[in-house]
Design an enzyme around this catalytic site. Structure first.
Site, mmCIF file in Angstrom:
data_model
loop_
_atom_site.group_PDB
_atom_site.id
_atom_site.type_symbol
_atom_site.label_atom_id
_atom_site.label_comp_id
_atom_site.label_asym_id
_atom_site.label_seq_id
_atom_site.Cartn_x
_atom_site.Cartn_y
_atom_site.Cartn_z
ATOM 1 N N HIS A 1 6.660 7.380 -9.278
ATOM 2 C CA HIS A 1 6.610 6.758 -8.091
ATOM 3 C C HIS A 1 6.252 7.469 -7.068
ATOM 4 C CE1 HIS A 1 4.135 3.288 -6.593
ATOM 5 N NE2 HIS A 1 4.649 3.691 -5.696
ATOM 6 N N ARG B 1 5.950 -5.300 -11.905
ATOM 7 C CA ARG B 1 5.460 -3.403 -12.221
ATOM 8 C C ARG B 1 7.066 -2.986 -10.935
ATOM 9 N NH1 ARG B 1 2.098 -0.379 -8.594
ATOM 10 N NH2 ARG B 1 2.040 1.785 -9.666
ATOM 11 N N GLU C 1 -0.825 6.663 -8.121
ATOM 12 C CA GLU C 1 -1.147 7.501 -7.432
ATOM 13 C C GLU C 1 -1.290 8.839 -7.041
ATOM 14 O OE1 GLU C 1 -1.258 5.553 -3.117
ATOM 15 O OE2 GLU C 1 -2.120 3.918 -4.182
ATOM 16 N N TYR D 1 -6.782 -1.593 -1.792
ATOM 17 C CA TYR D 1 -6.314 -2.014 -0.309
ATOM 18 C C TYR D 1 -7.605 -2.124 0.539
ATOM 19 C CZ TYR D 1 -1.217 -1.547 -1.785
ATOM 20 O OH TYR D 1 -0.776 -1.214 -2.342
ATOM 21 N N GLU E 1 -1.306 -3.265 -7.419
ATOM 22 C CA GLU E 1 -1.488 -3.172 -6.203
ATOM 23 C C GLU E 1 -2.454 -3.479 -5.560
ATOM 24 O OE1 GLU E 1 0.629 -0.218 -4.181
ATOM 25 O OE2 GLU E 1 1.597 0.707 -5.790
ATOM 26 N N ASN F 1 -4.789 1.136 -7.561
ATOM 27 C CA ASN F 1 -4.301 -0.047 -6.584
ATOM 28 C C ASN F 1 -5.816 0.190 -5.350
ATOM 29 O OD1 ASN F 1 -2.680 0.379 -7.390
ATOM 30 N ND2 ASN F 1 -0.570 1.966 -6.631
HETATM 31 C C1 NOJ Z 1 0.356 2.405 -2.476
HETATM 32 C C2 NOJ Z 1 1.607 2.813 -2.990
HETATM 33 O O1 NOJ Z 1 1.458 3.337 -4.478
HETATM 34 C C3 NOJ Z 1 2.833 2.293 -2.513
HETATM 35 O O2 NOJ Z 1 3.759 3.008 -2.533
HETATM 36 C C4 NOJ Z 1 2.679 1.906 -0.931
HETATM 37 O O3 NOJ Z 1 3.596 1.461 -0.297
HETATM 38 C C5 NOJ Z 1 1.036 1.083 -0.864
HETATM 39 N N1 NOJ Z 1 0.056 2.183 -0.746
HETATM 40 C C6 NOJ Z 1 1.057 0.880 0.834
HETATM 41 O O4 NOJ Z 1 0.958 1.998 1.299
#
Ligand code: NOJ
Length: 519
Positions: A155, A110, A201, A343, A416, A341
């Site tokens: 992005h 990606r 995002e 986290y 992600e 994405n």
């Molecule tokens: C999501 C973002 O899309 C990416 O650009 C960023 O580096 C990561 N999160 C980590 O923060």
């Protein structure tokens, strides 16, 4: 006499059943061991990147300036005063980086196209053929290795020309610019690219760009941040609206001009958080729903259902931009997949019926909720060096299941997921490479994803953020997310433990799949 006959018949039936079971079960032999993968045969395993964070070459071969070039060049915006002028020089080193991917055994990569590299002045100037040539070379090199390109159109970046003209998402006109740019990308790359994401995002783009103002165009009201201009209670909704319509415009062009022939898919990538109610009270449960509405469903509902979430209408009323008949027509069938994405997770507390201390989320235009990592003094997950990242692997299956249920199991990709660590100049290189916490993070998140998949979620891929350490926006080069360590003085890439772990994971779960995926 009859009993042994019956016994034999049952015995034979049992054998047939076993043979059937073995031939149907997708058991794969890997290095002499048998493993059963929860992921489908066509599953994409990859790594993710973005043009501004990776490419560098910020003025090379005719590229124009973009909003992040401009923003990082102003003192005070980036923690270590750095920028993406060189970044990890992926523009020049992509072949070397492709070898790293090849070693990992991924079947997809990606990356994002730099809008200003293709159209230095947006639609107000010429196409930069050197930019087209660069991405053609990258795409061809990937396909030669059997790695599918998964391409994001923007992005966080936009040509500075458009940022200056429109601010950059505050004007409806920007839809035409995005459509023009998307059309060029589909035209020149779409014969080989089967996965397109319009935006990365957009929720982060508008919240950080127009509410807190910590990303370009640095707009906010004084109660929300430190900006010279802006309106944190209005502009995020205008910018979001124009992004949603820009997405719809690109999808329409793809569907009407290209999709039938090119046979690809188009979607959008959202930042997601699993938001757990602070308590079992109805107030907190509704607050958690509201928090998702104001963060995720804000974009997905209009694109998929043609209207904003009811929680937003209830709170914002007529200050929420309205969708015209023409807009709704454009939004129909607005995507083929949702990029997730994921986290971290947070608790959410209601601030309508109960009193909240000041904190993220609790203004009316954010849904009157309080988002916090602690409940009764205990953190939701292990803290990390990244202030917003708490390790909560269960959140992966929770958010995937939530999206599956709300959006009728539209295909999903984990675009992600990754673990960041603060750069520490005193850490030995051995310690820098021995990233056991990242390995544990990825392994636990993939296990959690597998639970959602086993329960029927249509998840079709997983991309680790990131192949390399890179430019981490406001944090510059102080936070490292890479499966490979990058020495920023020499740009040398060195494998971390996590790279070898991911390689083994992929081999176990994807045995024999790469050639078929690339066929
Ligand atoms: C999501 C973002 O899309 C990416 O650009 C960023 O580096 C990561 N999160 C980590 O923060």
């Amino acid at each position: 006499m009859e009993f042994p006959l019956l016994y034999h018949a049952f015995f034979l039936l049992g054998i047939c059943f076993l043979v059937l079971l073995v031939s149907c079960n997708p058991v794969i032999k890997v290095n002499g061991e048998f493993s059963s993968s929860p992921f489908p045969r066509s599953f994409l395993f990859g790594t993710a990147s973005s043009s501004y964070q990776y490419e560098g070459a910020f003025l090379t071969d005719g590229k124009g300036l973009n909003n992040w070039d401009n923003f990082t060049h102003k003192p005070g915006n980036i923690m270590d005063g750095s920028n993406g002028d060189v970044a990890v020089d992926h523009y020049h080193r992509y072949l070397q980086d492709l070898d790293l991917m090849d070693y990992l055994g991924v079947n997809s990569y990606r990356f994002s196209i730099s809008w200003a590299r293709v159209l230095p002045k947006g639609r107000f100037g010429d196409v930069n053929w050197a930019g087209i040539d660069h991405y053609n070379k990258l795409i061809n090199a990937l396909l030669l290795k059997g790695i599918q390109p998964f391409v994001t159109l923007t992005h966080y970046d936009i040509p500075q020309e458009l940022a200056d003209r429109y601010g950059p998402w505050l004007s409806r006109e920007v839809q035409e610019d995005f459509e023009y740019y998307a059309d060029i990308c589909f035209k020149y790359f779409g014969d080989r690219v089967k996965y397109w994401a319009t935006f990365n995002e957009p929720n982060v783009v508008v919240i950080r760009g127009y509410q807190s103002g910590i990303y370009p165009p640095s707009r906010c009201s004084s109660l929300f941040g430190n900006c010279t201009n802006g309106d944190s209670e209005k502009e995020p909704f205008i910018a979001a609206h124009n992004i949603i319509l820009s997405h719809a415009a690109a999808v329409k062009i793809y569907r009407t001009k290209y999709q039938k022939e090119q046979e690809g898919n188009i979607g959008i990538v959202m930042n997601t958080l699993w938001l757990e109610p602070m308590s079992n009270s109805l107030g907190d449960k509704l607050a958690a729903e509201r928090a998702q509405a104001f963060y995720l469903n804000w974009f997905l509902d209009p694109i998929i259902f043609g209207k904003y979430p009811k929680e937003m209408y209830e709170i914002l009323g007529s200050s929420l931009p309205s969708l015209s008949k023409y807009d709704l027509e454009k939004l129909k069938n607005g995507l083929d997949f949702i990029g997730i994405n994921y986290y971290s997770s947070f608790y959410v507390k209601d601030c309508i019926f109960s009193v909240c201390e000041p904190g993220p989320g609790n203004s009316k235009t954010e849904g009157s909720i309080l988002r916090t990592a602690k409940r009764n003094g205990v953190l939701i997950g292990e803290p990390t060096d990244v202030d917003w990242l708490f390790v909560y692997p269960q959140g992966m299956s929770e958010i995937v299941t939530y999206i599956k249920e709300r959006y009728n199991n539209i295909p999903m990709y984990i675009t992600e997921n990754g673990f960041g660590e603060r750069d520490n100049p005193h850490t030995s290189i051995e310690d820098l490479l021995n990233d056991t916490r990242r390995v544990r993070y990825m392994s636990n998140h993939l296990d959690s994803l597998a639970i959602a998949v086993r329960n029927g979620a249509d998840v079709r891929g997983y991309f680790a953020w990131s192949l390399l350490d890179n430019f981490e926006w406001n944090d510059g080069y102080t936070i490292r997310f890479g499966l490979h360590h990058v020495d920023y003085a020499t740009l040398k890439r060195t494998k971390r433990l996590s790279a070898n772990w991911y390689k083994q994971y992929i081999a176990k779960h994807m045995a024999g799949k790469r050639s078929s995926a690339s066929a």
